[in-house]
Design a protein around this motif. Structure first.
Motif, PDB file in Angstrom:
ATOM      1  N   LYS A 102     -76.754 -59.239  41.084  1.00 32.64           N
ATOM      2  CA  LYS A 102     -77.597 -60.386  41.977  1.00 32.64           C
ATOM      3  C   LYS A 102     -76.332 -61.169  42.479  1.00 32.64           C
ATOM      4  CE  LYS A 102     -81.246 -62.398  43.012  1.00 32.64           C
ATOM      5  NZ  LYS A 102     -82.461 -61.881  43.772  1.00 32.64           N
ATOM      6  N   ASN A 141     -76.572 -61.466  46.563  1.00 29.68           N
ATOM      7  CA  ASN A 141     -76.755 -62.576  47.305  1.00 29.68           C
ATOM      8  C   ASN A 141     -75.503 -62.736  48.226  1.00 29.68           C
ATOM      9  OD1 ASN A 141     -78.816 -63.532  45.674  1.00 29.68           O
ATOM     10  ND2 ASN A 141     -77.412 -64.683  44.261  1.00 29.68           N
ATOM     11  N   ASP A 171     -76.856 -65.659  50.754  1.00 30.12           N
ATOM     12  CA  ASP A 171     -77.229 -66.913  50.058  1.00 30.12           C
ATOM     13  C   ASP A 171     -75.956 -67.416  49.266  1.00 30.12           C
ATOM     14  OD1 ASP A 171     -79.843 -66.263  50.491  1.00 30.12           O
ATOM     15  OD2 ASP A 171     -80.293 -65.269  48.698  1.00 30.12           O
ATOM     16  N   ARG A 208     -84.934 -71.592  44.970  1.00 33.58           N
ATOM     17  CA  ARG A 208     -85.901 -70.740  44.621  1.00 33.58           C
ATOM     18  C   ARG A 208     -87.411 -71.196  44.400  1.00 33.58           C
ATOM     19  NH1 ARG A 208     -84.459 -66.738  40.849  1.00 33.58           N
ATOM     20  NH2 ARG A 208     -86.813 -66.800  40.105  1.00 33.58           N
ATOM     21  N   SER A 238     -82.329 -67.788  46.271  1.00 31.47           N
ATOM     22  CA  SER A 238     -81.206 -67.678  45.080  1.00 31.47           C
ATOM     23  C   SER A 238     -81.232 -69.024  44.289  1.00 31.47           C
ATOM     24  CB  SER A 238     -79.963 -66.930  45.153  1.00 31.47           C
ATOM     25  OG  SER A 238     -79.151 -67.372  46.044  1.00 31.47           O
TER      26      SER A 238
END
Length: 350
Positions: A53, A57, A62, A145, A265
């Protein structure tokens, strides 16, 4: 299924993948160290499984992989940092190290950090402080998020998991007292792990996408996602509100109300108080040990399950995982493939 991989190898390969995806070496090492320590202490929800993840990102923008925290305020007992969308594991480590120096000098330090990408396990920083003989109270709200936690009495999410941490040091060699929990019924990453393992949650933890009670953590990851309930009914809700205001606003950051997006995120803002107990109470250490002994002498409900204080069990897990940690075969295969996509061969041997 899982395989045991040496801690040194886990650290090196995670660090390497982060560097290959744009991180400076020291930032990558801080993120890797944090994930490895989460695994060593048994908190796999905040461990190496987060790496895919994180790399996603980076690709989406992100997180800014080379961003470094900026000291915005340094006045007396107060330190305030802006992480500038950088990795929280690096930014908060830098900030806590500075706050520990200030707390030892002046008795206490009020520290805030705003606009950090996911900072990881809050207890990691509590242990940092306790290892230096300092008391720490810390809290973090979550933004960036879609809301995940239902206000008490509601049927739709408006809050996030908003963790709270308390750490107390001991000088006699026993592990520090370390309290670290989300104000929701569980942490989101814990729910993700449970869902992947096919486990059910306890009743009273979840609502499905229609607002109905559920025990399936997978409802959080459907096209019409469900939500977590606050722990302890209105009590957890009250703590979550406090953390939203203290960490989200006083840090110079944001609350979930103005900083959320459906496909974003997790970002964090931190509010922490670090205290040098010797400056406030001459017998703080002796009395702390006496209180811990008092708790540990409690007659247990079950003969083979003695009473412990928070931090003891994870310290035991840490000792067992010193040299190697268990990681899922699926994750380790992904790591090998991720290196292969960069044109680098990595042995499958653990």
């Amino acid at each position: 299924m899982s395989v045991h991989v040496s801690s040194d190898k886990v650290f090196k390969v995670i660090t390497g993948l982060l560097i290959l995806n744009g991180c400076a070496a020291d930032i990558a090492e801080d993120v890797s160290e944090h994930m490895l320590e989460a695994e060593r202490h048994g908190y796999i929800s905040h461990g190496v499984a987060l790496l895919p993840k994180y790399l996603e990102n980076i690709g989406k923008g992100d997180v800014t992989p080379n961003a470094r925290p900026e000291l915005r305020i340094s006045e007396g007992h107060l330190l305030q940092y802006d992480a500038h969308n950088g990795f929280g594991q690096h930014a908060v480590k830098v900030a806590v190290n500075a706050a520990m120096v200030r707390a030892r000098q002046k008795g206490f330090c009020l520290l805030t950090v705003c606009h950090a990408h996911h900072l990881g396990r809050l207890g990691h920083y509590g242990k940092m402080a306790a290892d230096q003989g300092l008391v720490m109270l810390a809290m973090s709200n979550v933004t960036g998020r879609k809301a995940l936690v239902v206000p008490w009495g509601g049927a739709e999410a408006r809050l996030m998991t908003n963790p709270l941490c308390f750490a107390w040091p001991f000088s006699d060699g026993r592990p520090p007292m370390l309290v670290d929990f989300a104000t929701s019924s569980m942490a989101l990453n814990r729910a993700r792990v449970m869902s992947s393992e096919g486990k059910q949650a306890a009743p009273g933890c979840l609502l499905d996408g229609n607002g109905n009670p559920s025990v399936d953590p997978g409802v959080l990851f459907t096209s019409t996602p469900g939500a977590l309930l606050p722990f302890g009914e209105h009590k957890g809700f009250g703590l979550a509100l406090m953390i939203e205001m203290m960490a989200g606003i006083l840090s110079g950051g944001n609350t979930i109300a103005e900083a959320h997006q459906a496909n974003g995120s997790a970002h964090n803002h931190l509010f922490a108080l670090l205290i040098n107990p010797e400056k406030l109470a001459s017998q703080a250490d002796v009395k702390g040990q006496f209180f811990a002994d008092y708790l540990l002498a409690t007659r247990p409900r079950y003969e083979d399950e003695p009473v412990t204080y928070p931090g003891m069990q994870s310290a035991g897990v840490r000792r067992c995982n010193e040299k190697a940690i268990p990681v899922s075969e699926a994750f380790w295969s992904w790591v090998i493939e991720a290196y292969a996509r960069k044109g680098i061969l990595l042995s499958k041997a653990a």
